[in-house]
Design a protein around this motif. Structure first.
Motif, mmCIF file in Angstrom:
data_model
loop_
_atom_site.group_PDB
_atom_site.id
_atom_site.type_symbol
_atom_site.label_atom_id
_atom_site.label_comp_id
_atom_site.label_asym_id
_atom_site.label_seq_id
_atom_site.Cartn_x
_atom_site.Cartn_y
_atom_site.Cartn_z
ATOM 1 N N HIS A 11 1.138 -1.643 -0.220
ATOM 2 C CA HIS A 11 0.016 0.338 0.092
ATOM 3 C C HIS A 11 0.630 0.924 0.141
ATOM 4 O O HIS A 11 2.059 1.465 0.748
ATOM 5 N N ASP A 12 0.202 1.864 -0.471
ATOM 6 C CA ASP A 12 1.264 3.482 -1.355
ATOM 7 C C ASP A 12 0.715 4.397 0.144
ATOM 8 O O ASP A 12 -0.833 4.674 0.246
ATOM 9 N N PRO A 13 1.210 5.358 0.817
ATOM 10 C CA PRO A 13 1.299 5.852 1.876
ATOM 11 C C PRO A 13 0.077 7.356 1.322
ATOM 12 O O PRO A 13 -0.322 7.679 1.240
ATOM 13 N N LYS A 14 0.368 7.576 -0.008
ATOM 14 C CA LYS A 14 -0.589 8.281 -1.136
ATOM 15 C C LYS A 14 -1.781 8.005 -1.163
ATOM 16 O O LYS A 14 -2.299 8.617 -2.401
ATOM 17 N N PHE B 274 8.981 -9.803 4.129
ATOM 18 C CA PHE B 274 9.178 -9.132 5.468
ATOM 19 C C PHE B 274 9.759 -7.926 5.768
ATOM 20 O O PHE B 274 9.803 -6.871 6.593
ATOM 21 N N ALA B 275 10.929 -7.893 4.547
ATOM 22 C CA ALA B 275 12.125 -6.605 4.773
ATOM 23 C C ALA B 275 11.076 -5.143 4.042
ATOM 24 O O ALA B 275 11.216 -4.327 4.126
ATOM 25 N N HIS B 276 9.807 -5.445 3.805
ATOM 26 C CA HIS B 276 9.482 -4.705 2.767
ATOM 27 C C HIS B 276 7.724 -4.127 3.090
ATOM 28 O O HIS B 276 6.696 -3.087 3.418
ATOM 29 N N THR B 277 8.152 -4.707 5.275
ATOM 30 C CA THR B 277 6.763 -3.799 6.281
ATOM 31 C C THR B 277 6.761 -2.400 6.737
ATOM 32 O O THR B 277 6.148 -2.699 7.478
ATOM 33 N N GLY B 278 8.039 -2.076 6.069
ATOM 34 C CA GLY B 278 8.000 -0.484 6.203
ATOM 35 C C GLY B 278 9.511 -0.536 6.767
ATOM 36 O O GLY B 278 10.576 -1.282 5.798
ATOM 37 N N GLY B 279 9.791 0.539 7.532
ATOM 38 C CA GLY B 279 11.738 1.235 7.827
ATOM 39 C C GLY B 279 11.765 1.766 8.648
ATOM 40 O O GLY B 279 11.019 2.418 8.962
ATOM 41 N N GLU B 280 12.615 2.793 8.144
ATOM 42 C CA GLU B 280 13.655 3.779 8.917
ATOM 43 C C GLU B 280 13.810 4.989 7.782
ATOM 44 O O GLU B 280 13.576 4.919 6.769
ATOM 45 N N GLY B 281 13.842 5.834 8.131
ATOM 46 C CA GLY B 281 14.564 7.473 7.776
ATOM 47 C C GLY B 281 13.064 7.163 6.967
ATOM 48 O O GLY B 281 11.879 7.106 6.592
ATOM 49 N N TYR C 14 11.341 5.878 4.632
ATOM 50 C CA TYR C 14 10.853 4.172 4.440
ATOM 51 C C TYR C 14 9.754 4.493 5.325
ATOM 52 O O TYR C 14 8.621 2.972 5.801
ATOM 53 N N ALA C 15 9.652 4.633 6.348
ATOM 54 C CA ALA C 15 8.957 5.014 7.948
ATOM 55 C C ALA C 15 7.319 5.019 7.343
ATOM 56 O O ALA C 15 6.834 4.722 7.918
ATOM 57 N N VAL C 16 7.058 6.228 6.793
ATOM 58 C CA VAL C 16 5.965 6.874 6.035
ATOM 59 C C VAL C 16 4.784 5.174 5.447
ATOM 60 O O VAL C 16 3.783 4.895 5.490
ATOM 61 N N PHE C 17 6.255 4.048 5.052
ATOM 62 C CA PHE C 17 5.315 2.716 4.650
ATOM 63 C C PHE C 17 5.516 1.820 5.379
ATOM 64 O O PHE C 17 5.175 0.614 5.706
ATOM 65 N N GLU C 18 5.442 2.102 7.464
ATOM 66 C CA GLU C 18 5.503 1.372 8.487
ATOM 67 C C GLU C 18 4.085 0.728 8.862
ATOM 68 O O GLU C 18 2.728 1.233 8.741
ATOM 69 N N THR C 19 3.964 -0.546 8.652
ATOM 70 C CA THR C 19 3.073 -1.707 9.426
ATOM 71 C C THR C 19 2.958 -2.160 10.815
ATOM 72 O O THR C 19 2.132 -2.983 10.402
ATOM 73 N N LEU C 20 4.482 -2.182 10.831
ATOM 74 C CA LEU C 20 4.478 -3.230 12.240
ATOM 75 C C LEU C 20 4.558 -2.004 13.281
ATOM 76 O O LEU C 20 5.331 -1.651 14.088
ATOM 77 N N HIS C 21 2.759 -1.037 13.834
ATOM 78 C CA HIS C 21 3.410 -0.072 14.657
ATOM 79 C C HIS C 21 3.207 -0.415 15.867
ATOM 80 O O HIS C 21 3.894 -0.008 16.931
#
Length: 192
Positions: A3-6, A21-28, A30-37
């Motif tokens: 899912h795109d945050p836009k 799994f690597a595409h479930t979010g991230g840092e910097g 890529y934080a806008v893509f975070e799904t593991l809140h």
């Protein structure tokens, strides 16, 4: 499905569960893509197919932190492999540490026709299973087929399992079609 945050979503098959799994979010950025809140989000992700690891104990905040560290290590290692660089030592250490824990144990059901994970099913076991898959991917026959999407603005990585080994895009629906549309517009502009 990513899912795109836009807005919008698209089908994306990374070719390996550890890369999904690597595409479930991230840092910097890529934080806008975070799904593991929160820890429960990790439990939900692990319970989804194809892993289908329905945990018998709730995920803790510490386990969520460990999962995010493993996720970043997989991301860093996969991008390094795709670029033909040496893998970062910190990523290797994190993956190896996670893999050292006992993995999920498959168990044949009484009917002999289906399988599940033997109880108890714990977060550390699921992370170990993901880390072990990462090790197999980075050191196995598909290691040279780890690619980064050819789009200038897409950082997704995937395993090119196509027969000719010529996959360029994370998804033809998304980046492949965008590229084709840009090329068509450029041709039309030069034809005028």
């Amino acid at each position: 499905m990513l899912h795109d945050p836009k807005g919008g979503s698209f089908w994306f098959d990374a070719g390996a569960l550890c890369l999904d799994f690597a595409h479930t979010g991230g840092e910097g950025p890529y934080a806008v893509f975070e799904t593991l809140h929160d820890p429960a989000d990790l439990g939900v992700w692990l319970a989804q197919p194809p892993l289908t690891a329905v945990l018998t104990e709730a995920v803790t905040a510490r386990e969520l932190t460990a999962a995010k560290a493993l996720r970043q290590a997989i991301w860093d290692a996969a991008h390094a492999r795709a670029a033909g660089r040496s893998l970062p030592a910190a990523a290797i250490e994190t993956v190896n540490r996670a893999a050292a824990a006992a993995p999920l144990v498959p168990e044949l059901a009484v009917d002999g026709a289906s399988a599940a994970w033997a109880s108890p099913v714990r977060t550390a076991q699921a992370l170990s299973t993901l880390a072990r898959e990462t090790i197999e991917l980075l050191s196995g026959t598909f290691a040279e087929r780890i690619r980064e999407c050819a789009s200038d603005d897409c950082p997704l990585v995937f395993v090119d399992t196509s027969r000719p080994g010529a996959r360029r895009w994370c998804s033809m629906e998304r980046c492949g079609n965008r590229h084709k549309l840009r090329a068509l517009r450029a041709r039309r502009a030069t034809d005028r």
